[in-house]
Enzyme design. Sequence first.
Site, PDB file in Angstrom:
ATOM      1  N   SER A  31       0.856  -1.176   0.000  1.00  0.00           N
ATOM      2  CA  SER A  31       0.000   0.000   0.000  1.00  0.00           C
ATOM      3  C   SER A  31       0.896   1.231   0.000  1.00  0.00           C
ATOM      4  O   SER A  31       1.703   1.408   0.914  1.00  0.00           O
ATOM      5  CB  SER A  31      -0.890  -0.025   1.252  1.00  0.00           C
ATOM      6  N   LYS A  55      -0.900  -0.964  -4.585  1.00  0.00           N
ATOM      7  CA  LYS A  55      -2.113  -0.184  -4.281  1.00  0.00           C
ATOM      8  C   LYS A  55      -1.669   1.230  -4.003  1.00  0.00           C
ATOM      9  O   LYS A  55      -0.755   1.445  -3.212  1.00  0.00           O
ATOM     10  CB  LYS A  55      -2.811  -0.813  -3.080  1.00  0.00           C
ATOM     11  N   LYS A  89      -2.831   5.126  -2.787  1.00  0.00           N
ATOM     12  CA  LYS A  89      -3.863   5.910  -2.110  1.00  0.00           C
ATOM     13  C   LYS A  89      -4.247   7.080  -3.008  1.00  0.00           C
ATOM     14  O   LYS A  89      -3.376   7.699  -3.649  1.00  0.00           O
ATOM     15  CB  LYS A  89      -3.323   6.431  -0.779  1.00  0.00           C
ATOM     16  N   ASP A  91      -7.052   3.127  -3.461  1.00  0.00           N
ATOM     17  CA  ASP A  91      -7.809   3.169  -2.207  1.00  0.00           C
ATOM     18  C   ASP A  91      -8.108   4.625  -1.857  1.00  0.00           C
ATOM     19  O   ASP A  91      -7.191   5.424  -1.669  1.00  0.00           O
ATOM     20  CB  ASP A  91      -6.995   2.507  -1.081  1.00  0.00           C
ATOM     21  N   ASN A 129     -10.174   5.599   0.783  1.00  0.00           N
ATOM     22  CA  ASN A 129     -10.500   5.808   2.199  1.00  0.00           C
ATOM     23  C   ASN A 129     -11.651   6.795   2.393  1.00  0.00           C
ATOM     24  O   ASN A 129     -11.528   7.787   3.122  1.00  0.00           O
ATOM     25  CB  ASN A 129      -9.267   6.247   3.001  1.00  0.00           C
ATOM     26  N   GLU A 133     -11.025   0.817  -3.911  1.00  0.00           N
ATOM     27  CA  GLU A 133     -11.347   0.487  -2.524  1.00  0.00           C
ATOM     28  C   GLU A 133     -12.003   1.680  -1.834  1.00  0.00           C
ATOM     29  O   GLU A 133     -11.491   2.799  -1.878  1.00  0.00           O
ATOM     30  CB  GLU A 133     -10.039   0.104  -1.825  1.00  0.00           C
ATOM     31  N   ASP A 158     -13.870  -1.633   2.336  1.00  0.00           N
ATOM     32  CA  ASP A 158     -12.976  -1.811   3.490  1.00  0.00           C
ATOM     33  C   ASP A 158     -13.737  -1.303   4.718  1.00  0.00           C
ATOM     34  O   ASP A 158     -14.408  -2.085   5.419  1.00  0.00           O
ATOM     35  CB  ASP A 158     -11.665  -1.031   3.218  1.00  0.00           C
ATOM     36  N   LYS A 212     -10.102  -7.171   7.250  1.00  0.00           N
ATOM     37  CA  LYS A 212      -9.141  -6.814   8.306  1.00  0.00           C
ATOM     38  C   LYS A 212      -9.719  -7.333   9.610  1.00  0.00           C
ATOM     39  O   LYS A 212     -10.838  -6.960   9.984  1.00  0.00           O
ATOM     40  CB  LYS A 212      -8.993  -5.293   8.428  1.00  0.00           C
ATOM     41  N   GLY A 260      -4.490  -4.382   5.725  1.00  0.00           N
ATOM     42  CA  GLY A 260      -3.502  -4.164   6.787  1.00  0.00           C
ATOM     43  C   GLY A 260      -3.774  -2.879   7.525  1.00  0.00           C
ATOM     44  O   GLY A 260      -4.514  -2.007   7.036  1.00  0.00           O
TER      45      GLY A 260
HETATM   46  O1  OSB Z   1      -7.364   1.736   4.137  1.00  0.00           O
HETATM   47  O2  OSB Z   1      -6.277  -0.045   3.904  1.00  0.00           O
HETATM   48  C1  OSB Z   1      -6.431   1.044   4.452  1.00  0.00           C
HETATM   49  C2  OSB Z   1      -3.484   1.727   6.755  1.00  0.00           C
HETATM   50  C3  OSB Z   1      -4.123   2.292   7.826  1.00  0.00           C
HETATM   51  C4  OSB Z   1      -5.480   2.490   7.781  1.00  0.00           C
HETATM   52  C5  OSB Z   1      -6.190   2.109   6.650  1.00  0.00           C
HETATM   53  C6  OSB Z   1      -5.557   1.509   5.581  1.00  0.00           C
HETATM   54  C7  OSB Z   1      -4.164   1.352   5.622  1.00  0.00           C
HETATM   55  C8  OSB Z   1      -3.380   0.838   4.509  1.00  0.00           C
HETATM   56  C9  OSB Z   1      -2.053   0.200   4.829  1.00  0.00           C
HETATM   57  O3  OSB Z   1      -3.705   0.943   3.358  1.00  0.00           O
HETATM   58  C10 OSB Z   1      -2.129  -1.261   4.743  1.00  0.00           C
HETATM   59  C11 OSB Z   1      -0.911  -1.957   5.313  1.00  0.00           C
HETATM   60  O4  OSB Z   1      -0.844  -2.197   6.526  1.00  0.00           O
HETATM   61  O5  OSB Z   1      -0.021  -2.297   4.536  1.00  0.00           O
HETATM   62 MG    MG Z   2      -8.473   0.661   2.722  1.00  0.00          MG
END
Ligand code: OSB
Ligand code: MG
Length: 382
Positions: free
Chosen positions: A149, A175, A177, A202, A204, A227, A252, A276, A304
């Site tokens: 990520s 991936k 962000k 992703d 978020n 995502e 997610d 997760k 993660g």
């Molecule tokens: O949205 O997947 C997410 C890390 C913290 C909070 C949310 C996310 C993430 C990551 C990192 O994308 C994933 C990782 O631990 O490699």
């Molecule tokens: Mg995510």
Amino acid sequence: MPIAQAAAPVVLDAVELRILHLPLVSPFTTSFGTETVREVIVVRARAAGGDGWGEIVTQQAPLYSSEYTHGAWDVAQRFLVPALLDAASSATGGLAPETVADVLEPFVGHRMVKAGLELAVLDAALRAEGRPLGEYLGAVVDRVPSGVSVGIQRDPAALVDTVAGYLDQGYVRIKIKIKPGRDVADTAAVRDAFGAIPLQVDANSAYTLADAETLAELDRFDLLLIEQPLQEDDIVDHATLAARLRTPICLDESIVSAKAAADALALRAASVINIKAGRVGGYLEAVRVHDVCRAAGIPVWCGGMLETGIGRAANAALAALPGFTLPGDVSASDRFYARDIVREPIVLDDGHVRVPTAPGIGVEIDPVALEDATVARVELRR
Ligand code: OSB
Ligand code: MG
């Protein structure tokens, strides 16, 4: 498949909680903010048959979800750990790991805390029995493909440099962000630079349905998935968006339980799900989410939360279940940390991470690294 063979009950003498501060090797930026130090809680279940370890994956501020570290620290000490200690005493004959969730169920929410406590009890039980977590959960492979990520960088050119470094290390899926204003150009830059690599984005929760046209522009990049484009509660809006995009939608934040997964699938709000354990309240509920999706023919992958070696080892075990058909965010320890708190940092081998085979989570804590990272410690007894 549900857990084939339950673990033996655990008698708890005490539970130790620690807040750790672990510096990140580089800042991690998402649509909700930038982190430079991982603030996380480690749980040690002090059981009659030996210690077990868990991790509460809350972040310092409630930006990804409503949970945050000092809230977790409070609710654990005030409510959840006392309930656990009561239920797991020698007077009750101890507590089976499979019933931890039932004991904590009256307390609403706080799933990351529940997950960390359950993992510590599960680890103690499995270590005492000499059983690896992967075998217990139903792992079918001995290594899992590793995705990474990648946070939002200064500009698309810097993103391309960063991604090049991860591809050189062997990560099999990238991936990135995204957020409004840092989406189409960033994705285009990575696609142009690296061709047909497995790529996903992703958001978020940073968009609304009003952004559907921008999100549809991502269709031309042949992404594995997008995502969590919309907010946690926007299940119907995600379904509306899914009908307008060619890119598969993966949820997610929205998937907080197996029931939430079943509901989202029934509404056609997602065609892929990120699992997760922290977000859904534990590794056992995570297996149930996996089972719901597998029965529905929906691919899942392991997300993660910048885990230490504790959660990272457990995630590798979870990701070895048969429904995890897409590479997860199960990267090497050195993706985030110069020094992990376990003796066997998770490493990348030909783009894969090994599923630990030693009992329990399968890694030993490095007591010096743990102590050096600890900023607060408390031990609760009955
Ligand atoms: O949205 O997947 C997410 C890390 C913290 C909070 C949310 C996310 C993430 C990551 C990192 O994308 C994933 C990782 O631990 O490699
Ligand atoms: Mg995510």
